[in-house]
Each structure stands twice: as C-alpha cells, then as structure tokens.
Design a protein around this motif. Structure first.
Motif, PDB file in Angstrom:
ATOM      1  N   LYS A   1     -14.182  41.580  43.173  1.00 30.95           N
ATOM      2  CA  LYS A   1     -13.048  42.396  43.618  1.00 30.95           C
ATOM      3  C   LYS A   1     -13.505  43.851  43.571  1.00 30.95           C
ATOM      4  O   LYS A   1     -13.915  44.306  42.503  1.00 30.95           O
ATOM      5  CB  LYS A   1     -11.871  42.226  42.651  1.00 30.95           C
ATOM      6  CG  LYS A   1     -10.871  41.187  43.064  1.00 30.95           C
ATOM      7  CD  LYS A   1      -9.703  41.259  42.106  1.00 30.95           C
ATOM      8  CE  LYS A   1      -8.751  40.119  42.296  1.00 30.95           C
ATOM      9  NZ  LYS A   1      -7.854  39.990  41.162  1.00 30.95           N
ATOM     10  N   HIS A   2     -13.457  44.547  44.664  1.00 35.48           N
ATOM     11  CA  HIS A   2     -13.883  45.956  44.745  1.00 35.48           C
ATOM     12  C   HIS A   2     -15.252  46.149  44.078  1.00 35.48           C
ATOM     13  O   HIS A   2     -15.449  47.056  43.288  1.00 35.48           O
ATOM     14  CB  HIS A   2     -12.860  46.891  44.058  1.00 35.48           C
ATOM     15  CG  HIS A   2     -11.433  46.528  44.368  1.00 35.48           C
ATOM     16  ND1 HIS A   2     -10.938  46.604  45.651  1.00 35.48           N
ATOM     17  CD2 HIS A   2     -10.435  46.047  43.583  1.00 35.48           C
ATOM     18  CE1 HIS A   2      -9.679  46.192  45.636  1.00 35.48           C
ATOM     19  NE2 HIS A   2      -9.350  45.837  44.393  1.00 35.48           N
ATOM     20  N   GLY A   3     -16.167  45.282  44.377  1.00 36.12           N
ATOM     21  CA  GLY A   3     -17.531  45.442  43.869  1.00 36.12           C
ATOM     22  C   GLY A   3     -17.743  44.929  42.450  1.00 36.12           C
ATOM     23  O   GLY A   3     -18.859  44.891  41.954  1.00 36.12           O
ATOM     24  N   PHE A   4     -16.677  44.512  41.752  1.00 36.77           N
ATOM     25  CA  PHE A   4     -16.816  44.018  40.376  1.00 36.77           C
ATOM     26  C   PHE A   4     -16.398  42.550  40.293  1.00 36.77           C
ATOM     27  O   PHE A   4     -15.550  42.100  41.057  1.00 36.77           O
ATOM     28  CB  PHE A   4     -15.936  44.837  39.407  1.00 36.77           C
ATOM     29  CG  PHE A   4     -16.380  46.260  39.284  1.00 36.77           C
ATOM     30  CD1 PHE A   4     -17.448  46.591  38.457  1.00 36.77           C
ATOM     31  CD2 PHE A   4     -15.750  47.263  40.017  1.00 36.77           C
ATOM     32  CE1 PHE A   4     -17.875  47.903  38.351  1.00 36.77           C
ATOM     33  CE2 PHE A   4     -16.171  48.575  39.909  1.00 36.77           C
ATOM     34  CZ  PHE A   4     -17.246  48.907  39.084  1.00 36.77           C
ATOM     35  N   ILE A   5     -16.995  41.875  39.323  1.00 36.66           N
ATOM     36  CA  ILE A   5     -16.605  40.466  39.103  1.00 36.66           C
ATOM     37  C   ILE A   5     -15.364  40.474  38.205  1.00 36.66           C
ATOM     38  O   ILE A   5     -15.392  41.041  37.111  1.00 36.66           O
ATOM     39  CB  ILE A   5     -17.725  39.674  38.387  1.00 36.66           C
ATOM     40  CG1 ILE A   5     -19.075  39.806  39.112  1.00 36.66           C
ATOM     41  CG2 ILE A   5     -17.338  38.220  38.163  1.00 36.66           C
ATOM     42  CD1 ILE A   5     -19.224  39.056  40.383  1.00 36.66           C
ATOM     43  N   SER A   6     -14.306  39.837  38.651  1.00 38.42           N
ATOM     44  CA  SER A   6     -13.108  39.762  37.813  1.00 38.42           C
ATOM     45  C   SER A   6     -13.229  38.577  36.854  1.00 38.42           C
ATOM     46  O   SER A   6     -13.076  37.420  37.247  1.00 38.42           O
ATOM     47  CB  SER A   6     -11.859  39.599  38.685  1.00 38.42           C
ATOM     48  OG  SER A   6     -10.802  39.139  37.869  1.00 38.42           O
ATOM     49  N   LEU A   7     -13.526  38.906  35.593  1.00 35.40           N
ATOM     50  CA  LEU A   7     -13.679  37.838  34.607  1.00 35.40           C
ATOM     51  C   LEU A   7     -12.356  37.113  34.389  1.00 35.40           C
ATOM     52  O   LEU A   7     -12.318  35.908  34.159  1.00 35.40           O
ATOM     53  CB  LEU A   7     -14.182  38.412  33.278  1.00 35.40           C
ATOM     54  CG  LEU A   7     -15.653  38.791  33.251  1.00 35.40           C
ATOM     55  CD1 LEU A   7     -16.038  39.394  31.912  1.00 35.40           C
ATOM     56  CD2 LEU A   7     -16.538  37.579  33.537  1.00 35.40           C
ATOM     57  N   LYS A   8     -11.272  37.880  34.521  1.00 33.21           N
ATOM     58  CA  LYS A   8      -9.946  37.286  34.310  1.00 33.21           C
ATOM     59  C   LYS A   8      -9.728  36.140  35.319  1.00 33.21           C
ATOM     60  O   LYS A   8      -9.307  35.031  34.956  1.00 33.21           O
ATOM     61  CB  LYS A   8      -8.888  38.382  34.494  1.00 33.21           C
ATOM     62  CG  LYS A   8      -7.559  38.032  33.915  1.00 33.21           C
ATOM     63  CD  LYS A   8      -6.620  39.234  33.933  1.00 33.21           C
ATOM     64  CE  LYS A   8      -5.210  38.724  34.021  1.00 33.21           C
ATOM     65  NZ  LYS A   8      -4.387  39.482  34.926  1.00 33.21           N
TER      66      LYS A   8
END
Ligand SMILES: Nc1ncnc2c1ncn2[C@@H]1O[C@H](COP(=O)(O)OP(=O)(O)OP(=O)(O)O)[C@@H](O)[C@H]1O
Length: 503
Positions: A114-121
């Motif tokens: 999401k937006h370049g980051f991995i959403s761990l949630k």
C-alpha cells in the motif's frame, strides 16, 4: 477421459537422472479430476521426485507433462503454484526467524503493498483467514514461526499451500509426521479437493491410511511405474508384493505375548519436569533387555521426555540417572559415555548433518568405535559404514553421497544406522519408522528384537499404536505431560486398552 472423468494431469515418458542415479525411468502417469491418487513404493523409488517435478521444484531430465490439456513445464515452485499445483513437502517447509504470516506469504508480499509499503496489518488479517480455512484456528499469525512445534509448523505450511487454491494437491509423507489433529485436517482437505472435482497425489508409507484415503494406487519401484491399482484391487498382501516385488509376511512385529526383561534397571527417571513445562513430575525405570514404549496424543510431552533422557532438553526439577553407576545424565556426552543413542523425530535438524556424506554422518557417531588410537583407516571406515548401508538397505549412489540427496526414508535409515553401528546399549527411538518403507520397517523391528535378546534396552516413543503394541514389553501412556497409564504385554496390551488410557 476414463469413466467420463476428465484428465487433469498427465506425465509422458518422464525421466529424471541425478548423475548416475536414474530416479525416474520413462514414467507415464495420468491423473483424473475428482481422483485421490496414492503414490506408493519403497524408499527411493521415485515418489517425491515425480511429484516435485510436477510441482515445479525441479525439472525433468526428459519427457513431457500436461496440465488441464496444456503443456506443463513449471520452472519454479511459484510457477507450479500459479499453474495450480500445491505441494506439502516431506521435510520442513517453513523458514525460521520470521513470523507465521510472513511464512504464509513468502514471495507474495506484494499482495499487501500500500503506497509503497507492505501493510503487515493486512497480511496478518489474511494469514488468519488462511489458517482458519484449514481449521488451525488457535494460531496467532503475528507469532514467530520458531515458537511452534514441528506439527504446527506443518499446519502453517498447509495453510500456505491451500491459500493458493491448488487444483492438484500433493501430500508427500506428511501425515506420518503429524498427530491425529493434523491428520484429520489433511483428510478433510483431501475430501474437499475431491468434492471440488480437483485431484490429490497422496504419498504415505502407512498402507492402511493410503488404502483408506485413495481411489487408486500407483506403484513405483526403482524409478519405474509398476502398476496402477483400482480400489477394488486394494488388498494389503497384493499391494505390498507389488511394492517390493516379492511376498511380504503379515507379521513383522514381535510374535510373543510375554513381558520379558531383566530386573536390573539401566535408566532411572525421577520426578522429571522439563524446562518448557511439557512434562511434569515423570518417573519410571527402564530395565536391561526391555523394550519400553511411550505413547500419547500430540503435545502430551513424550517427545520432550525422550530428549530429556538423552540430556538434550533442560530439566527443571528431578533427574535422569544411569542406574548402574548413579551418574546423572545432564548432557548427550554423558549419555553417549554410557552407550546411549537417540534417534530424534526431527531428523533433518537434530539427527543429521545434511550437507555431509553418509560416511561422515555414520562415522561421526561411531568415531570412538572405529578408530584405533585416534586413527581410522579407509578400510575400517568403509567396512563400518558399508555394513549399515547393507543391513538397512540404504539406497544411495555410494557412501560419499551427501545425505541431503537421499530420499526421506533413506535419511531415516542413516540416523538409525548411526546408533546401531556403534553398538548402542540403550537406544531412545522417537518415531523411528516414520517415512520408512515396509521392508526396512521389518528390518528395524528385527534389529530391536535382536538387541533385546542381547540384553540391550530400548525406549520407543511413537505415535503408531500398532508399532507400540507390536513391540513393547511395557507401554507408558502420557497425557498432558504426565503418565496416565501403564500397560504390560502379558496383561492385555491392545488397542482398546491404549485408547482408554489416552483419552
Ligand atoms: N537431489 C538429488 N541428488 C541425487 N539423488 C537424488 C536427489 N533427489 C533424489 N535422489 C535420488 O533419487 C531416488 C528417488 O528419490 P525419491 O526422493 O523420489 O524417493 P521416494 O520414493 O520419495 O522415497 P521415500 O519413500 O524415502 O521418500 C533416490 O535414489 C534418491 O537418492
């Protein structure tokens, strides 16, 4: 089409060579939709090789494969999974040092970008869904995988494979590493795959289980396809002789029904509570010439107890002593000094150096026995290792072959050979016949009976009730970390009595 069934997977003239070893020789295999196909055969007959080629773990040397009518040539397991092949492997398939969720989505992290980051949630949420879907509901995906035992890690692997909704599920000798809970999860998934008109390739050395789960059985021997049997042809004697190419007797367990062992105690376990709290206040004695069994359901503490007796599991209270001298066994070095040996359930991590050769693994445990003033001659080494290879029929290209290249069952034979070779007098066996074919199982049981006759002692921890009933003088049943019952061979040691004590 067969009986109006559509072909889902086909292998034509499949060959696989590893150097001079021909693991598969011109194998033709057709699997239909809605079919549970068993792959059976002796250790090293090619079962894992054919299924791993189909799943993309390794390429074939020659031959062709077709999946849903299209040419199938997966270059990697990810390719194989994308095409619709899911494989639960025989060895440990999870990566330590990362969470359960990260294991499930290894290589697929972008799903949660999401937006370049991995959403761990999001990853945790989806991992929970994957775990719940197979019925492993009491598992927190945020936890590190290292906190789980072998069986639960296997369940994580299954959740990972099933998340990709495979159309062909390969179950490679997985069930024998699991307790009933794990097995039931797999059986349910097999049923579900069948109902969804998909297919399963099922590999197991447990013939009763295989005959129950499968619709058809393909027998491999030395890399060749011998025959495919329909359900109506499933008859244990026939299946066994197809596998080994000769008649196999019905009885390979002990035939006597009496409890025979010396009064002399060799190992004394007193009020042992292990560090992880999995066994509590356990006491018993192992006698000279005794085969003592320990059985129970998963998490009952029996595997930890085996490790503790060999000095490999921290003990918080209580002690294990070598009774003839009273010396406390606090580590494996002391255990080995008293001619003890330990065949671990977790063979790839605890029992073998996978990158080392068969020779080095077997000699490693027997160095003091083969060496003369610290020197081992090539001749004595070859003789010592060669004997184990011969007795246990270890299928290998030679004693210099690295253990990691052996089939699962043959690795197990190396572990057994390590301890038998050094003339071990007290042998602790944790699930010794897991993944081992019927011929070698018979050889292992014969060795146990012979050891007993020589006054040696065996502690066998097993999840196979038939094996415990068939081999033990006495059987201790463990439940929730404590001994819940004791049964004697000459006192009605049967399945009903065992189950009553287990649950
Ligand atoms: N990477 C490898 N390098 C060398 N030889 C290999 C390799 N993988 C498998 N083999 C050999 O290929 C043969 C077939 O092995 P495979 O693992 O398919 O047997 P299997 O029927 O699955 O046996 P098991 O019942 O013991 O699991 C064996 O002789 C094995 O030693």
């Amino acid at each position: 089409m067969k009986n109006n069934k559509e072909i889902l997977f086909e292998a034509k003239e499949l060959c696989k060579n590893f150097g001079s070893t021909a693991a598969l020789k011109h194998v033709n295999l057709t699997v239909y939709r809605g079919e549970v196909r068993g792959l059976i055969g002796e250790n090293g007959s090619g079962k894992s090789t054919i299924s791993s080629i189909a799943a993309g773990m390794q390429p074939a040397t020659s031959g062709e494969m077709y999946f849903k009518g299209q040419p199938h040539k997966p270059a990697t397991m990810i390719d194989g999974a994308k095409a619709g092949f899911g494989m639960i492997v025989q060895e440990m398939g999870t990566i330590p040092g990362i969470t359960i969720a990260q294991n499930i989505f290894l290589g697929q992290e972008n799903l949660f970008k999401k937006h370049g980051f991995i959403s761990l949630k999001d990853m945790y949420k989806e991992a929970k869904k994957a775990l719940d879907a197979i019925g492993f509901t009491d598992c927190d995906p945020k936890m590190y995988i290292d906190a789980l035992n072998m069986q639960d890690r296997k369940l994580v692997e299954i959740a990972k494979v099933m998340y990709n909704k495979p159309e062909v599920l390969v179950v490679d000798e997985t069930t024998t590493a699991l307790s009933q809970k794990g097995r039931d999860i797999i059986y349910k998934l097999i049923k579900q795959m069948k109902e969804e008109n998909k297919a399963v390739l099922f590999i197991s050395h447990d013939l009763d289980e295989t005959m129950k789960q499968c619709d058809t059985l393909t027998v491999l021997r030395d890399g060749e396809l011998v025959t495919t049997l329909e359900k109506s042809e499933f008859e244990p004697g026939k299946v066994k002789s197809c596998m080994v190419g000769r008649e196999i007797g019905e009885h390979y367990y002990r035939e006597d029904k009496i409890c025979t062992y010396d009064k002399e105690v060799v190992i004394r376990v007193e009020n042992v509570t292990t560090g992880r709290g999995l066994t509590e206040n356990v006491s018993f004695e192992l006698h000279k010439g005794e085969i003592l069994g320990i059985g129970g359901l998963s998490h009952c503490g029996m595997h930890e107890l085996g490790r503790a007796i060999f000095g490999e599991e921290p003990i918080v209270t209580g002690k294990v002593t070598y009774a003839p001298t009273g010396e406390e066994i606090v580590n494996a070095r002391i255990a080995m000094k008293h001619e003890m040996g330990y065949v671990s359930k977790n063979r790839d991590i605890e029992a073998l150096v996978l990158t080392a050769s068969i020779r080095d693994n077997i000699i490693g445990a027997g160095f003091d026995k083969v060496s003369n003033h610290g020197i081992i001659t090539p001749k004595s080494e070859k003789e010592y290792v060669g004997k184990q290879v011969e007795v246990l029929r270890i299928k290998c290209a030679g004693i210099d072959q690295a253990v990691k290249f052996l089939s699962g069952g043959n690795k197990q034979k190396v572990v057994f050979g390590k301890w038998i070779g050094r003339g071990t007098k007290i042998l602790i066996l944790d699930c010794p016949t897991r993944g081992v074919d019927i011929g070698v199982k018979a050889a292992m049981y014969e060795i146990m009976v012979q050891m007993k006759a020589e006054g040696k002692s065996i502690l066998i921890i097993s999840e196979e009730m038939a094996e415990l009933i068939g081999m033990c003088d006495r059987l201790l049943i463990m439940k929730d970390g404590v001994i819940s019952g004791e049964l004697k061979r000459d006192d009605g040691l049967d399945e009903k009595a065992v189950i009553e004590n287990m649950i």
